[in-house]
Design a protein around this motif. Structure first.
Motif, PDB file in Angstrom:
ATOM      1  N   MET A   1       0.940  -1.221  -0.090  1.00 22.14           N
ATOM      2  CA  MET A   1      -0.055   0.038  -0.104  1.00 22.14           C
ATOM      3  C   MET A   1       0.873   1.217  -0.043  1.00 22.14           C
ATOM      4  O   MET A   1       0.332   2.314  -0.377  1.00 22.14           O
ATOM      5  N   ARG A   2       2.226   1.229   0.517  1.00 25.46           N
ATOM      6  CA  ARG A   2       2.929   2.421   0.705  1.00 25.46           C
ATOM      7  C   ARG A   2       3.140   3.311  -0.495  1.00 25.46           C
ATOM      8  O   ARG A   2       3.746   4.101  -0.267  1.00 25.46           O
TER       9      ARG A   2
ATOM     10  N   SER B   1       1.402  -0.557 -11.473  1.00 20.32           N
ATOM     11  CA  SER B   1       0.131   0.004 -11.238  1.00 20.32           C
ATOM     12  C   SER B   1      -1.031  -0.764 -11.673  1.00 20.32           C
ATOM     13  O   SER B   1      -2.180  -0.617 -11.547  1.00 20.32           O
ATOM     14  N   ASP B   2      -0.731  -1.565 -12.596  1.00 24.70           N
ATOM     15  CA  ASP B   2      -2.089  -2.428 -13.332  1.00 24.70           C
ATOM     16  C   ASP B   2      -1.948  -3.744 -12.400  1.00 24.70           C
ATOM     17  O   ASP B   2      -3.062  -4.406 -12.883  1.00 24.70           O
ATOM     18  N   LEU B   3      -1.215  -3.980 -11.489  1.00 26.56           N
ATOM     19  CA  LEU B   3      -1.310  -5.366 -10.724  1.00 26.56           C
ATOM     20  C   LEU B   3      -2.377  -5.361  -9.711  1.00 26.56           C
ATOM     21  O   LEU B   3      -2.670  -4.227  -8.927  1.00 26.56           O
ATOM     22  N   SER B   4      -2.858  -6.066  -9.249  1.00 23.53           N
ATOM     23  CA  SER B   4      -3.942  -6.237  -7.957  1.00 23.53           C
ATOM     24  C   SER B   4      -3.029  -6.009  -6.719  1.00 23.53           C
ATOM     25  O   SER B   4      -1.837  -6.341  -6.869  1.00 23.53           O
ATOM     26  N   GLY B   5      -3.729  -5.736  -5.604  1.00 22.16           N
ATOM     27  CA  GLY B   5      -3.175  -5.856  -4.358  1.00 22.16           C
ATOM     28  C   GLY B   5      -2.280  -7.257  -4.201  1.00 22.16           C
ATOM     29  O   GLY B   5      -1.341  -7.188  -3.566  1.00 22.16           O
ATOM     30  N   GLY B   6      -2.682  -8.380  -4.264  1.00 20.68           N
ATOM     31  CA  GLY B   6      -2.328  -9.667  -4.028  1.00 20.68           C
ATOM     32  C   GLY B   6      -0.966  -9.535  -4.905  1.00 20.68           C
ATOM     33  O   GLY B   6       0.048 -10.225  -4.664  1.00 20.68           O
ATOM     34  N   GLN B   7      -1.088  -9.209  -6.130  1.00 21.79           N
ATOM     35  CA  GLN B   7       0.063  -9.555  -7.138  1.00 21.79           C
ATOM     36  C   GLN B   7       1.297  -8.574  -6.738  1.00 21.79           C
ATOM     37  O   GLN B   7       2.176  -8.751  -6.693  1.00 21.79           O
ATOM     38  N   ARG B   8       0.892  -7.170  -6.365  1.00 22.18           N
ATOM     39  CA  ARG B   8       1.803  -6.259  -5.779  1.00 22.18           C
ATOM     40  C   ARG B   8       2.659  -6.830  -4.626  1.00 22.18           C
ATOM     41  O   ARG B   8       3.733  -6.627  -4.804  1.00 22.18           O
ATOM     42  N   GLN B   9       1.930  -7.402  -3.793  1.00 22.74           N
ATOM     43  CA  GLN B   9       2.672  -8.208  -2.398  1.00 22.74           C
ATOM     44  C   GLN B   9       3.533  -9.093  -3.046  1.00 22.74           C
ATOM     45  O   GLN B   9       4.616  -9.242  -2.548  1.00 22.74           O
ATOM     46  N   ARG B  10       3.185  -9.673  -3.941  1.00 22.64           N
ATOM     47  CA  ARG B  10       4.015 -10.705  -4.663  1.00 22.64           C
ATOM     48  C   ARG B  10       5.345 -10.290  -5.071  1.00 22.64           C
ATOM     49  O   ARG B  10       6.305 -10.921  -4.925  1.00 22.64           O
ATOM     50  N   VAL B  11       4.972  -9.356  -5.884  1.00 20.85           N
ATOM     51  CA  VAL B  11       6.144  -8.593  -6.373  1.00 20.85           C
ATOM     52  C   VAL B  11       7.174  -8.371  -5.456  1.00 20.85           C
ATOM     53  O   VAL B  11       8.419  -8.552  -5.593  1.00 20.85           O
ATOM     54  N   LEU B  12       6.653  -7.847  -4.285  1.00 24.45           N
ATOM     55  CA  LEU B  12       7.490  -7.199  -3.265  1.00 24.45           C
ATOM     56  C   LEU B  12       8.247  -8.472  -2.586  1.00 24.45           C
ATOM     57  O   LEU B  12       9.379  -8.517  -2.225  1.00 24.45           O
ATOM     58  N   ILE B  13       7.476  -9.523  -2.479  1.00 20.45           N
ATOM     59  CA  ILE B  13       8.190 -10.682  -2.022  1.00 20.45           C
ATOM     60  C   ILE B  13       9.333 -11.247  -3.094  1.00 20.45           C
ATOM     61  O   ILE B  13      10.280 -11.389  -2.665  1.00 20.45           O
TER      62      ILE B  13
ATOM     63  N   THR C   1      -0.774 -10.192   4.113  1.00 16.66           N
ATOM     64  CA  THR C   1      -2.013 -10.195   3.647  1.00 16.66           C
ATOM     65  C   THR C   1      -2.994  -9.086   3.866  1.00 16.66           C
ATOM     66  O   THR C   1      -4.368  -9.338   3.647  1.00 16.66           O
ATOM     67  N   ALA C   2      -2.433  -7.931   4.295  1.00 10.55           N
ATOM     68  CA  ALA C   2      -3.480  -6.818   4.681  1.00 10.55           C
ATOM     69  C   ALA C   2      -4.179  -6.470   3.385  1.00 10.55           C
ATOM     70  O   ALA C   2      -5.393  -6.001   3.705  1.00 10.55           O
ATOM     71  N   ASN C   3      -3.884  -6.493   2.417  1.00  8.34           N
ATOM     72  CA  ASN C   3      -4.347  -5.815   1.011  1.00  8.34           C
ATOM     73  C   ASN C   3      -4.928  -6.934   0.180  1.00  8.34           C
ATOM     74  O   ASN C   3      -4.926  -6.646  -1.239  1.00  8.34           O
ATOM     75  N   ILE C   4      -5.103  -8.232   0.774  1.00  9.64           N
ATOM     76  CA  ILE C   4      -5.265  -9.331  -0.229  1.00  9.64           C
ATOM     77  C   ILE C   4      -6.829  -9.612  -0.141  1.00  9.64           C
ATOM     78  O   ILE C   4      -7.322  -9.788   1.086  1.00  9.64           O
ATOM     79  N   ASP C   5      -7.461  -9.800  -1.177  1.00 14.06           N
ATOM     80  CA  ASP C   5      -8.782 -10.456  -1.167  1.00 14.06           C
ATOM     81  C   ASP C   5      -8.697 -12.124  -0.492  1.00 14.06           C
ATOM     82  O   ASP C   5      -7.867 -12.803  -1.128  1.00 14.06           O
TER      83      ASP C   5
END
Lengths: 280, 268
Positions: free
Chosen positions: B97-98, B150-162, B179-183
């Motif tokens: 989210m940051r 910016s095209d990625l979903s919240g979960g995908q963004r979190q995966r990118v950071l992992i 998992t804070a922003n993941i569906d």
């Protein structure tokens, strides 16, 4: 148009103006893309205004103490780098609000510049060319300075592109991966400062921010990769600078305002163009 | 253990030499301490979940572990050295989210940042690109490498950071509320990814996610000014208590736990 081409061949001043415009486009396009991406437009504007202080001080001291080497350009570079360092230091230390220090430097630069120029002995200094720019006053030395400073800035960007991007995107993570975030943030402000010096020479203090930011802002509406945005905004700046110079020469209008007007119109049109593209 | 020591000749990877070792650690931004007298250790291969109320010191503890803050009192060591010196062994995953959503950058570009330590100037080497692509594969995003962030979903963004953290080949992975922003719909897949990673590295994460704790966690560290450790799995009764405690953390953080009430934690 042929009139302009004749002028380029026959009048050195026009040739210098065109050369300076072309060379600086590369610097402006690249730095502008970083400034827009990192959202530090107002820092760039504050630096631009502080440059008048440097110019004023250089004129004053060179005349009072007869220091011919202390040119307005040198004064401008020193003032711009000092302002960048001060803003950077305050931001990193977070002791004061960033926008406050930006406003302070902005006004302080203008005030000291006006006072120095007022008290400078000798013939009156034309403020207008600094505030609104006059590309037709470009000398051979200016072209050389533009090439040297521009090449310096571009080399730094090419060498440290990935680190600059990393610090802009996620300063904390860059630090964890051994990149000195503070150094690279200051580097970014430093190359912005040098660009603003070149910019002020070309279009003046007031219009400088527009020419730095508008091409990059337009470009970033059409790509979401920084290096593409950089290339696009270099291309746009090239078109604005050369086209603006040629057309304003033909129409006999002031060059700086004309360039900025065109850049603003294209930026506005880019909103429409994007809408059209998206609807398809 | 004994035989190992004799045959190897090398000092053994002493199993009691924990990867993280905090003893009597205290820290405060001002005179008021955020963390006080904190002692815990994480042995190699363990997955530890940090829970606790907002303002309880989780983020501060994370920053201390990353070497972004210096401990006021006591000691904190990672791999037997100071956190600042061991950053290269630590992968950090902040909250997605940051970030500036308009920042023009692709998934692969972000993952490559995990290799910044190996870059002096110029371009990333081929080996760095390979490592980045491998890391994207590990989180199941190899096909999205060239997509803008910016095209990625919240979960995908979190995966990118992992993936970015994995690209630096860490031995310890620190995650801040992954998992804070993941569906809920994609969370299961996300937990699978972490469960896979858990096999090869030590994981420490801040989370309020009960599913994540029960699937990944070996133990729980309750951080609220001081810390309390719980081993998992616990008896049914205790799990109920802790989980109801965690739920309370989520719903009632500011009141009960901020006052230092650890009644739900003190049942060992």
């Amino acid at each position: 148009m042929s009139e302009f081409l004749d002028a380029v061949q026959n009048i050195p001043l026009i040739r210098y103006a065109l050369l300076a415009g072309i060379v600086s486009s590369f610097t402006f396009g690249a730095v502008g893309a970083f400034v827009v991406t990192r959202r530090i437009g107002y820092i760039a504007a504050a630096i631009a205004h502080s440059i008048l202080g440097g110019i004023g001080a250089a004129i004053y001291f060179s005349r009072v103490y007869e220091l011919p080497w202390l040119t307005p350009m040198l004064g401008a570079v020193i003032a711009a780098l000092l302002s960048a360092a001060l803003i950077g230091w305050v931001t990193l230390r977070a002791g004061e609000r960033e926008d406050t220090i930006i406003g302070a430097i902005w006004a302080f630069g203008m005030a000291t510049g006006l006072l120095f120029i007022h008290y400078a002995p000798g013939k009156a200094v034309s403020l207008e060319s600094y505030i609104f720019g006059n590309i037709l006053l470009t000398s051979r030395d200016d072209v050389v300075a533009t090439v040297v400073l521009g090449a310096f800035v571009l080399t730094l960007i090419l060498l440290f592109y990935h680190k600059l991007v990393a610090v802009c995107f996620d300063e904390e993570y860059a630090r964890l991966r051994g990149v000195s975030s503070k150094v690279y943030y200051l580097l970014l402000l430093g190359i912005t400062a040098i660009s603003m010096v070149l910019m002020v020479r070309l279009v003046g203090i007031i219009l400088s921010l527009a020419l730095l930011v508008l091409p990059a802002a337009t470009a970033s509406r059409f790509s979401r990769r920084l290096w593409v945005i950089i290339l696009l905004s270099i291309g746009l700046t090239l078109i604005y600078n050369t086209g603006g110079l040629a057309i304003s020469f033909q129409l006999d209008t002031p060059t700086g305002p004309f360039i900025v007007l065109v850049a603003s119109l294209v930026y506005a049109l880019s909103f429409l163009a994007k809408k059209v593209v998206q609807k398809r | 253990m004994e035989t190992c020591r004799e045959t190897d000749g090398n000092p053994p990877p002493a199993q009691d030499a924990a990867i993280v070792e905090a003893s009597n650690l205290s820290f405060g931004y001002t005179r008021q301490l955020v963390l006080e007298d904190v002692s815990f250790s994480i042995p190699e291969g363990e997955s530890l979940c940090m829970i606790g109320p907002n303002g309880g010191g989780k983020s501060t503890l994370l920053k201390l572990l990353l070497g972004l803050l210096e401990p006021g009192k006591g000691s904190l060591s990672l791999f037997g050295s100071s956190p600042e010196n061991t950053r290269s062994k630590v992968g950090y995953v902040p909250q997605a989210m940051r970030f500036d959503p308009l920042f023009p950058i692709t998934a692969l570009d972000i993952v490559l940042m995990g290799r910044l330590e190996r870059l002096r100037w110029g371009r990333f080497k081929k080996s760095c690109h390979e490592a980045a692509e491998k890391a994207l594969g590990q989180v199941g995003l190899q096909d999205l490498a060239h997509r803008p962030f910016s095209d990625l979903s919240g979960g995908q963004r979190q995966r990118v950071l992992i993936a970015r953290a994995l690209a630096s080949e860490p031995q310890l992975l620190l995650l801040d509320e992954p998992t804070a922003n993941i569906d809920l719909s994609v969370e299961e897949k996300f937990i699978e990814t972490l469960a896979e990673l858990k096999k090869s590295m030590t994981i420490l994460m801040v989370t309020h996610d009960l599913d994540l704790i029960s699937e990944i966690g070996d133990s729980v560290l309750c951080v609220n000014h001081r810390v309390h450790r719980h081993s998992l799995p616990l008896s049914g009764e205790t799990i109920k208590e802790i989980y109801s405690g965690v739920r309370r953390l989520e719903h009632d953080r500011k009141t009960r736990h901020l006052q230092g009430d650890h009644s739900v934690c003190q049942h060992e």
